[in-house]
Design a protein around this motif. Structure first.
Motif, PDB file in Angstrom:
ATOM      1  N   GLN A  34       0.813  -1.214   0.000  1.00 32.05           N
ATOM      2  CA  GLN A  34       0.000   0.000   0.000  1.00 32.05           C
ATOM      3  C   GLN A  34       0.850   1.269   0.000  1.00 32.05           C
ATOM      4  O   GLN A  34       0.318   2.371  -0.082  1.00 32.05           O
ATOM      5  CB  GLN A  34      -0.931   0.018   1.221  1.00 32.05           C
ATOM      6  N   GLY A  35       2.170   1.109   0.095  1.00 31.10           N
ATOM      7  CA  GLY A  35       3.047   2.271   0.136  1.00 31.10           C
ATOM      8  C   GLY A  35       3.059   2.968   1.474  1.00 31.10           C
ATOM      9  O   GLY A  35       3.523   4.116   1.572  1.00 31.10           O
ATOM     10  N   GLN A  36       2.575   2.290   2.528  1.00 32.12           N
ATOM     11  CA  GLN A  36       2.580   2.867   3.877  1.00 32.12           C
ATOM     12  C   GLN A  36       3.852   2.373   4.600  1.00 32.12           C
ATOM     13  O   GLN A  36       3.804   1.488   5.445  1.00 32.12           O
ATOM     14  CB  GLN A  36       1.320   2.455   4.637  1.00 32.12           C
ATOM     15  N   TYR A  37       4.961   2.980   4.239  1.00 29.64           N
ATOM     16  CA  TYR A  37       6.263   2.487   4.677  1.00 29.64           C
ATOM     17  C   TYR A  37       6.491   2.661   6.177  1.00 29.64           C
ATOM     18  O   TYR A  37       7.119   1.808   6.822  1.00 29.64           O
ATOM     19  CB  TYR A  37       7.367   3.173   3.874  1.00 29.64           C
ATOM     20  N   GLU A  38       5.995   3.738   6.738  1.00 29.91           N
ATOM     21  CA  GLU A  38       6.161   3.938   8.181  1.00 29.91           C
ATOM     22  C   GLU A  38       5.453   2.845   8.961  1.00 29.91           C
ATOM     23  O   GLU A  38       6.009   2.261   9.908  1.00 29.91           O
ATOM     24  CB  GLU A  38       5.620   5.311   8.588  1.00 29.91           C
ATOM     25  N   GLY A  74       8.573   8.086   4.714  1.00 29.11           N
ATOM     26  CA  GLY A  74       8.078   7.119   5.691  1.00 29.11           C
ATOM     27  C   GLY A  74       9.179   6.665   6.635  1.00 29.11           C
ATOM     28  O   GLY A  74       8.964   6.563   7.850  1.00 29.11           O
ATOM     29  N   VAL A  75      10.357   6.403   6.093  1.00 24.85           N
ATOM     30  CA  VAL A  75      11.496   5.991   6.915  1.00 24.85           C
ATOM     31  C   VAL A  75      11.886   7.110   7.875  1.00 24.85           C
ATOM     32  O   VAL A  75      12.127   6.869   9.067  1.00 24.85           O
ATOM     33  CB  VAL A  75      12.692   5.610   6.021  1.00 24.85           C
ATOM     34  N   THR A  76      11.935   8.337   7.372  1.00 24.91           N
ATOM     35  CA  THR A  76      12.328   9.476   8.207  1.00 24.91           C
ATOM     36  C   THR A  76      11.372   9.657   9.375  1.00 24.91           C
ATOM     37  O   THR A  76      11.799   9.823  10.532  1.00 24.91           O
ATOM     38  CB  THR A  76      12.370  10.761   7.366  1.00 24.91           C
ATOM     39  N   GLN A  77      10.069   9.616   9.098  1.00 26.14           N
ATOM     40  CA  GLN A  77       9.082   9.774  10.163  1.00 26.14           C
ATOM     41  C   GLN A  77       9.164   8.640  11.175  1.00 26.14           C
ATOM     42  O   GLN A  77       9.046   8.849  12.389  1.00 26.14           O
ATOM     43  CB  GLN A  77       7.674   9.835   9.558  1.00 26.14           C
ATOM     44  N   PHE A  78       9.394   7.439  10.695  1.00 28.32           N
ATOM     45  CA  PHE A  78       9.508   6.287  11.599  1.00 28.32           C
ATOM     46  C   PHE A  78      10.693   6.454  12.540  1.00 28.32           C
ATOM     47  O   PHE A  78      10.566   6.247  13.752  1.00 28.32           O
ATOM     48  CB  PHE A  78       9.657   5.007  10.776  1.00 28.32           C
ATOM     49  N   VAL A  79      11.840   6.829  12.010  1.00 28.09           N
ATOM     50  CA  VAL A  79      13.044   6.979  12.836  1.00 28.09           C
ATOM     51  C   VAL A  79      12.853   8.084  13.867  1.00 28.09           C
ATOM     52  O   VAL A  79      13.237   7.932  15.037  1.00 28.09           O
ATOM     53  CB  VAL A  79      14.274   7.266  11.954  1.00 28.09           C
ATOM     54  N   LEU A  80      12.246   9.184  13.466  1.00 31.61           N
ATOM     55  CA  LEU A  80      12.060  10.302  14.396  1.00 31.61           C
ATOM     56  C   LEU A  80      11.048   9.980  15.494  1.00 31.61           C
ATOM     57  O   LEU A  80      11.163  10.472  16.620  1.00 31.61           O
ATOM     58  CB  LEU A  80      11.619  11.548  13.619  1.00 31.61           C
ATOM     59  N   LYS A  81      10.057   9.148  15.181  1.00 33.03           N
ATOM     60  CA  LYS A  81       9.036   8.811  16.174  1.00 33.03           C
ATOM     61  C   LYS A  81       9.465   7.675  17.093  1.00 33.03           C
ATOM     62  O   LYS A  81       9.016   7.605  18.235  1.00 33.03           O
ATOM     63  CB  LYS A  81       7.730   8.425  15.466  1.00 33.03           C
ATOM     64  N   ARG A  82      10.328   6.798  16.609  1.00 32.80           N
ATOM     65  CA  ARG A  82      10.696   5.620  17.407  1.00 32.80           C
ATOM     66  C   ARG A  82      12.181   5.626  17.749  1.00 32.80           C
ATOM     67  O   ARG A  82      12.809   4.582  17.880  1.00 32.80           O
ATOM     68  CB  ARG A  82      10.346   4.344  16.624  1.00 32.80           C
ATOM     69  N   THR A  83      12.727   6.816  17.917  1.00 28.63           N
ATOM     70  CA  THR A  83      14.171   6.966  18.117  1.00 28.63           C
ATOM     71  C   THR A  83      14.683   6.188  19.314  1.00 28.63           C
ATOM     72  O   THR A  83      15.699   5.476  19.226  1.00 28.63           O
ATOM     73  CB  THR A  83      14.530   8.452  18.282  1.00 28.63           C
ATOM     74  N   GLN A  84      14.024   6.308  20.458  1.00 28.36           N
ATOM     75  CA  GLN A  84      14.539   5.644  21.654  1.00 28.36           C
ATOM     76  C   GLN A  84      14.555   4.128  21.485  1.00 28.36           C
ATOM     77  O   GLN A  84      15.534   3.466  21.830  1.00 28.36           O
ATOM     78  CB  GLN A  84      13.708   6.010  22.882  1.00 28.36           C
ATOM     79  N   GLU A  85      13.475   3.582  20.949  1.00 27.47           N
ATOM     80  CA  GLU A  85      13.420   2.137  20.767  1.00 27.47           C
ATOM     81  C   GLU A  85      14.535   1.658  19.836  1.00 27.47           C
ATOM     82  O   GLU A  85      15.179   0.639  20.085  1.00 27.47           O
ATOM     83  CB  GLU A  85      12.056   1.735  20.196  1.00 27.47           C
ATOM     84  N   VAL A  97      22.265   4.475   9.994  1.00 25.66           N
ATOM     85  CA  VAL A  97      21.082   4.886   9.220  1.00 25.66           C
ATOM     86  C   VAL A  97      21.047   6.403   9.063  1.00 25.66           C
ATOM     87  O   VAL A  97      20.773   6.929   7.978  1.00 25.66           O
ATOM     88  CB  VAL A  97      19.801   4.383   9.912  1.00 25.66           C
ATOM     89  N   VAL A  98      21.338   7.126  10.140  1.00 22.58           N
ATOM     90  CA  VAL A  98      21.327   8.587  10.089  1.00 22.58           C
ATOM     91  C   VAL A  98      22.406   9.094   9.133  1.00 22.58           C
ATOM     92  O   VAL A  98      22.214  10.088   8.431  1.00 22.58           O
ATOM     93  CB  VAL A  98      21.511   9.182  11.502  1.00 22.58           C
ATOM     94  N   GLU A  99      23.553   8.415   9.107  1.00 20.51           N
ATOM     95  CA  GLU A  99      24.607   8.786   8.166  1.00 20.51           C
ATOM     96  C   GLU A  99      24.144   8.608   6.717  1.00 20.51           C
ATOM     97  O   GLU A  99      24.550   9.355   5.827  1.00 20.51           O
ATOM     98  CB  GLU A  99      25.860   7.923   8.402  1.00 20.51           C
ATOM     99  N   THR A 100      23.285   7.629   6.491  1.00 19.30           N
ATOM    100  CA  THR A 100      22.881   7.273   5.135  1.00 19.30           C
ATOM    101  C   THR A 100      21.777   8.168   4.594  1.00 19.30           C
ATOM    102  O   THR A 100      21.779   8.533   3.410  1.00 19.30           O
ATOM    103  CB  THR A 100      22.400   5.806   5.104  1.00 19.30           C
ATOM    104  N   ILE A 101      20.812   8.502   5.447  1.00 16.55           N
ATOM    105  CA  ILE A 101      19.617   9.231   5.000  1.00 16.55           C
ATOM    106  C   ILE A 101      19.835  10.730   5.198  1.00 16.55           C
ATOM    107  O   ILE A 101      19.963  11.208   6.331  1.00 16.55           O
ATOM    108  CB  ILE A 101      18.379   8.751   5.769  1.00 16.55           C
ATOM    109  N   SER A 102      19.863  11.462   4.122  1.00 15.27           N
ATOM    110  CA  SER A 102      20.182  12.895   4.184  1.00 15.27           C
ATOM    111  C   SER A 102      19.146  13.695   4.953  1.00 15.27           C
ATOM    112  O   SER A 102      19.448  14.764   5.485  1.00 15.27           O
ATOM    113  CB  SER A 102      20.323  13.456   2.758  1.00 15.27           C
ATOM    114  N   ALA A 103      17.914  13.201   5.020  1.00 17.45           N
ATOM    115  CA  ALA A 103      16.858  13.933   5.722  1.00 17.45           C
ATOM    116  C   ALA A 103      17.002  13.849   7.247  1.00 17.45           C
ATOM    117  O   ALA A 103      16.330  14.583   7.976  1.00 17.45           O
ATOM    118  CB  ALA A 103      15.478  13.403   5.309  1.00 17.45           C
ATOM    119  N   ALA A 108      19.406  16.157  15.675  1.00 21.07           N
ATOM    120  CA  ALA A 108      17.993  15.936  15.964  1.00 21.07           C
ATOM    121  C   ALA A 108      17.801  14.651  16.762  1.00 21.07           C
ATOM    122  O   ALA A 108      16.985  14.601  17.702  1.00 21.07           O
ATOM    123  CB  ALA A 108      17.202  15.873  14.659  1.00 21.07           C
ATOM    124  N   ILE A 109      18.549  13.612  16.414  1.00 20.16           N
ATOM    125  CA  ILE A 109      18.429  12.344  17.128  1.00 20.16           C
ATOM    126  C   ILE A 109      18.913  12.498  18.573  1.00 20.16           C
ATOM    127  O   ILE A 109      18.268  12.021  19.518  1.00 20.16           O
ATOM    128  CB  ILE A 109      19.252  11.252  16.411  1.00 20.16           C
TER     129      ILE A 109
END
Length: 305
Positions: A34-38, A74-85, A97-103, A108-109
């Protein structure tokens, strides 16, 4: 497989049933289609098997490799919302992952982890002071490191122990070039506030590593931490060897000697308290500074020279 052979008219019809049945891999497939990656990534953390949680980083890298703005978002939002886990599962993989994804940005982390100091410490350690087995997990970093040919030097105290492996098997690629021991690149990649926060957390969670980290980072340019800050934080947390190192670097040799003597006296009193009274009566009054303690002071002075 059933969904592939007999695709439903609407995948959404299966979402609730798959979740109730605990079919998280099916659920991940539906969200992916469905393209709902998060939401697809969230299924990895909802799975009852912890080993499946660690697989989330492979999925993140898979989605991030797609030339698809929706997947990246979707990946960016997921990482920002579930950072501690994510940091608690594998801080080194998260840093990669943060090194890889420019966004995504390390600042911020780190800020998101401010209310979770142990998780923040793990992330900063992965970023600034990675262990030898923290191999690069991104093609970009791996290519940079391989081209540079950096490996851990034989004298590095964090080199894995000799357990009978061949010399080739003991070569460990270092994941962050800016902090490779004995590397010709002595430029500090990250701002001093990262190093100072990491040092403060280290004083709390791993005080025995403070002196090693100070020595390791001392030659970086610009200097990754203020000496006045090192003195302050080591004093506050009673990290004696770190405080002596800072005082010597500041030129306060008398203060360094006094701190070392106080530390030795504290250790002597601890030993006396552990020795039975009958045995302690036969022990002669120790000198304020024995030969071993003199050698320790000389070591601190040499390290700061």
């Amino acid at each position: 497989m059933i969904l592939k052979l007999n695709p439903p008219q609407s995948h959404a019809d299966y979402i609730d049933s798959a979740r109730e049945a605990g079919f998280f891999r099916v659920l991940e497939y539906i969200y992916r289609m469905q393209g709902q990656y998060e939401l697809a990534l969230c299924t990895y953390l909802e799975h009852p098997d912890y080993a499946y949680h660690r697989s989330v980083f492979s999925a993140i890298n898979d989605f991030a490799a797609k030339s698809n703005p929706s997947a990246t978002a979707g990946v960016t939002q997921f990482v920002l919302k579930r950072t501690q886990e994510l940091a608690d599962i594998d801080a080194e993989s998260l840093a990669s992952v943060v090194e890889t994804i420019s966004a995504l940005e390390h600042g911020a982390i780190i800020e998101l982890l401010a209310e979770h100091p142990q998780s923040q410490f793990a992330y900063l350690r992965a970023l600034l002071d990675p262990t030898p087995d923290a191999l690069s997990r991104t093609p970009r970093l791996h290519a940079q490191i391989s081209a540079a040919g950096h490996i851990l030097s034989a004298g590095d105290e964090r080199l894995p122990p000799d357990i009978g492996l061949s010399e080739e098997q003991h070569i460990v690629i270092y994941p962050f070039l800016s902090l490779v021991p004995d590397s010709p690149d002595k430029t500090s990649k990250y701002p001093p506030k990262y190093h100072e926060r990491y040092l403060e957390l280290m004083c709390t969670y791993s005080p025995g590593s403070v002196l090693r980290y100070l020595k390791q980072s001392a030659d970086l340019t610009p200097e990754p931490f203020r000496l006045s800050y090192v003195r302050s934080v080591c004093t506050r947390h009673k990290v004696g060897d770190g405080l002596v190192w800072a005082l010597v670097r500041l030129g306060d040799f008398s203060g360094a000697l006094q701190t070392l003597l106080e530390h030795v006296d504290t250790e002597v009193e601890t030993i006396r308290a552990a020795v039975p009274a009958s045995a302690s009566d036969s022990v002669s009054q120790p000198a304020a500074l024995e030969e071993a303690d003199r050698e320790r002071l000389v070591e601190h002075l040499d390290a700061a020279a």
